[in-house]
Design a protein around this motif. Structure first.
Motif, short mmCIF file in Angstrom:
data_model
loop_
_atom_site.label_atom_id
_atom_site.label_comp_id
_atom_site.label_asym_id
_atom_site.label_seq_id
_atom_site.Cartn_x
_atom_site.Cartn_y
_atom_site.Cartn_z
N MET A 1 0.87 -1.17 0.00
CA MET A 1 0.00 0.00 0.00
C MET A 1 0.90 1.22 0.00
N ASN A 2 0.80 2.04 -1.02
CA ASN A 2 1.67 3.21 -1.06
C ASN A 2 0.95 4.45 -0.50
N PRO A 3 1.70 5.32 0.19
CA PRO A 3 1.09 6.47 0.87
C PRO A 3 0.40 7.44 -0.09
N GLU A 4 0.92 7.57 -1.30
CA GLU A 4 0.31 8.48 -2.27
C GLU A 4 -1.10 8.03 -2.60
N TYR A 5 -1.25 6.74 -2.90
CA TYR A 5 -2.57 6.20 -3.24
C TYR A 5 -3.52 6.37 -2.05
N PHE A 6 -3.05 5.95 -0.87
CA PHE A 6 -3.97 5.96 0.26
C PHE A 6 -4.32 7.36 0.71
N ALA A 7 -3.43 8.34 0.49
CA ALA A 7 -3.76 9.73 0.81
C ALA A 7 -4.97 10.17 -0.01
N GLY A 8 -5.00 9.82 -1.31
CA GLY A 8 -6.14 10.15 -2.14
C GLY A 8 -7.40 9.45 -1.67
N PHE A 9 -7.25 8.19 -1.31
CA PHE A 9 -8.38 7.41 -0.80
C PHE A 9 -8.91 8.04 0.49
N PHE A 10 -7.99 8.38 1.40
CA PHE A 10 -8.37 8.95 2.69
C PHE A 10 -8.98 10.35 2.53
N ASP A 11 -8.47 11.12 1.58
CA ASP A 11 -9.05 12.44 1.31
C ASP A 11 -10.54 12.33 0.99
N GLY A 12 -10.91 11.27 0.27
CA GLY A 12 -12.31 11.10 -0.11
C GLY A 12 -13.15 10.32 0.89
N GLU A 13 -12.56 9.36 1.55
CA GLU A 13 -13.33 8.43 2.39
C GLU A 13 -13.03 8.52 3.88
N GLY A 14 -11.98 9.24 4.26
CA GLY A 14 -11.53 9.24 5.65
C GLY A 14 -12.06 10.38 6.48
N CYS A 15 -11.83 10.27 7.77
CA CYS A 15 -12.25 11.30 8.73
C CYS A 15 -11.21 11.38 9.85
N ILE A 16 -10.89 12.59 10.25
CA ILE A 16 -9.98 12.84 11.36
C ILE A 16 -10.76 13.60 12.42
N HIS A 17 -10.77 13.09 13.63
CA HIS A 17 -11.43 13.84 14.69
C HIS A 17 -10.82 13.50 16.05
N VAL A 18 -11.22 14.29 17.03
CA VAL A 18 -10.78 14.08 18.41
C VAL A 18 -12.02 13.73 19.22
N SER A 19 -11.93 12.64 19.96
CA SER A 19 -13.07 12.17 20.75
C SER A 19 -13.31 13.07 21.96
N LYS A 20 -14.43 12.83 22.63
CA LYS A 20 -14.75 13.59 23.85
C LYS A 20 -13.69 13.40 24.92
#
Length: 122
Positions: A1-20
Motif C-alpha cells: 500500500m503506497n502512501p500516495e494512493y492511500f492519501a487520495g483514498f483517505f481524502d475522499g473516504e476518511g475522517c480525522i477527529h478528536v473524541s470527547k
C-alpha cells in the motif's frame, strides 16, 4: 500500500477527529474490506464490521498510530491536509509521563474545536 494512493483514498473516504476523551482518531469506512486490510497491514489500527444495515467495514487508528499514519500521508493529502497537520500537532501534546494539567486540557479542547471547525469545511 503506497502512501500516495492511500492519501487520495483517505481524502475522499476518511475522517480525522478528536473524541470527547481527547483521543485522536483517523477513521475510514468502506464496503470493500480489501483496501482496508492492506492499510491495516501497513499502518496498524483495527478493522470493525459496521452493522448489517450498512454492510461496511471501518478501519480505525487512534493516538500515536493515527499520528504516524497522518505524518506519512500528509505530503500527499489535498482536502484533509490542514486538519491532518493540526491533528499531528494535537497528538504531540499527548506525551507519555506528562501530568495532565487544566492548562493542557484547555489546549487539547482548543485543538479539538479547531479540528471540528476544519472538518465542517470539507
Amino acid at each position: 500500500m503506497n502512501p500516495e494512493y492511500f492519501a487520495g483514498f483517505f481524502d475522499g473516504e476518511g475522517c480525522i477527529h478528536v473524541s470527547k476523551q481527547h483521543q485522536l482518531l483517523a477513521v475510514t469506512t468502506q464496503k470493500q474490506r480489501h483496501v482496508l486490510d492492506l492499510a491495516s497491514q501497513k499502518w496498524g489500527g483495527r478493522l470493525y464490521y459496521v452493522g448489517a444495515n450498512r454492510n461496511s467495514w471501518q478501519w480505525r487508528l487512534s493516538g500515536n498510530e493515527a499520528q504516524g499514519f497522518l505524518m506519512e500521508i500528509l505530503p500527499y493529502l489535498i482536502v484533509k491536509q490542514d486538519v491532518a497537520a493540526l491533528a499531528i500537532q494535537f497528538q504531540k501534546l499527548k506525551r507519555k509521563g506528562v501530568k495532565t494539567t487544566p492548562e493542557i486540557v484547555s489546549l487539547e479542547e482548543d485543538f479539538k474545536q479547531k479540528i471540528s471547525r476544519l472538518n465542517r469545511k470539507d
